[in-house]
Design an enzyme around this catalytic site. Sequence first.
Site, PDB file in Angstrom:
ATOM      1  CD  GLU A 147      -3.263  -0.946   2.033  1.00 16.11           C
ATOM      2  OE1 GLU A 147      -3.307   0.193   2.559  1.00 16.11           O
ATOM      3  OE2 GLU A 147      -3.982  -1.748   2.115  1.00 16.11           O
ATOM      4  CD  GLU A 148       6.294   2.844   2.582  1.00 15.95           C
ATOM      5  OE1 GLU A 148       7.393   3.542   2.404  1.00 15.95           O
ATOM      6  OE2 GLU A 148       6.113   1.964   3.352  1.00 15.95           O
ATOM      7  NE  ARG A 149       7.989  -1.101  -1.553  1.00 12.55           N
ATOM      8  CZ  ARG A 149       8.434  -2.576  -1.230  1.00 12.55           C
ATOM      9  NH1 ARG A 149       8.064  -3.403  -1.594  1.00 12.55           N
ATOM     10  NH2 ARG A 149       9.550  -2.512  -0.232  1.00 12.55           N
TER      11      ARG A 149
END
Length: 435
Positions: free
Chosen positions: A293-295
């Site tokens: 999700e961060e990427r």
Amino acid sequence: MALREGALRLNVLVRSRHFYKLTSLGGGVRSLTEKVSSKQVKSSAPETAADHLIYTQEHFALKESLRKLIDQEINPYVDQWEAEGKFPAHKLFKILGNAGFLGVNKPVEYGGLGLDFSFSAAVAEELGNIRCGGIPMAIGVQTDMTTPALARFGSDELKKEFLLPSISGDKVACLGVSEVGAGSDVSSIKTKAVRKGDEYVINGGKMWTTNGTQADWMCLLANTSDGPPHKNKSLICLPMNLPGVHIARKIDKLGMWSSDTAEVFFDDVHVPCKNVIGQEGMGFTYQMLQFQEERLWAVANILTTMDNVIQETIQYTRQRKIFKQPVLHHQAVHFRLAELQTEVELLRSLFYRATALYIKGNDVTKLASMAKLKGGRLAREVGDSCLQYWGGMGYTSDVLVSRFYRDSRLMSIGGGADEVMLGIICKYMETLPGK
């Protein structure tokens, strides 16, 4: 059912036009970029639900409301916060929390909207309209880097203590993963949490901690046993006001000036064992899931900023003349800008494909890694090429392109360096040599 309830709640907010209440954050500082011919223009991305691959009317309503908040509560003060090296996280996060922007894909019972990740992606895209990279990054840490594992695997007690106030904006969160000798190589972290009775005693340190000087709690990755490096780690909710937690220093950085970054040490910090997210020993796995999700969030965010940089460069080079004609009229310039915009659109398509698959429950590790890799490299191309066309003005701090040039360099380092992304992609392609 939860998704439907979240959509209904979003519709109510849209119809009532009550996403947020304006609260002044500063003294009306005029953006330095307004002094130069760099007026914001619309991006080339689709702007209607009928034309969009994954967004609906609700997505665009959410984006529109956030854009109003950005224009009134954030962008007028960006230059001030960049100069000061910090923005008022608690104040701004409370405004965002009241508006519902800190938990769009988090459970309704903890204050979120209960929507799928595509709504979080839409928020990340819109945050790209903030006139710097540091503030969107700090918000992304709160929404999509410290809280996904907690929301998915944490106990009800932990969610009430840490997730709920993070969604409401009452608490600022930070992520404690990287260390001096372990950045992208997460398995090599040294921070230890040794169990003593019903507590962990934590010793070690974390580096490059976004929001670190202002955070109320940390999502900490630590070794909780001496087992294999992929099975001996746990994620722990760590209050930052505990005895033994020391903010060693605020780190000066090449870019992302308005976002505070800290080095943090832990000296015999006692934390209840109940503060472990999910199962002990599953921290590495949870963090790898959290990275996806961060990427994706990082790609969504930088897409909008690249659009803005290209469009503002077009506007500037159309006005700026050299050898008796606009800079833009030189074939080398408009051809290069066409190439860059094409690359941005290709990345956008990859991002939407990965997001569409992710919200259906698919493993998108390979696609997310590809998008992150391409996003970091393309951002460097866009920043370098566009800055060149601004000439001497591009070398000043007065324009978005120079700030983007500094800020976007982190894209190829943070959240997994380009080389790590290549390794992941090769693993899925089955081209890595055997050990």
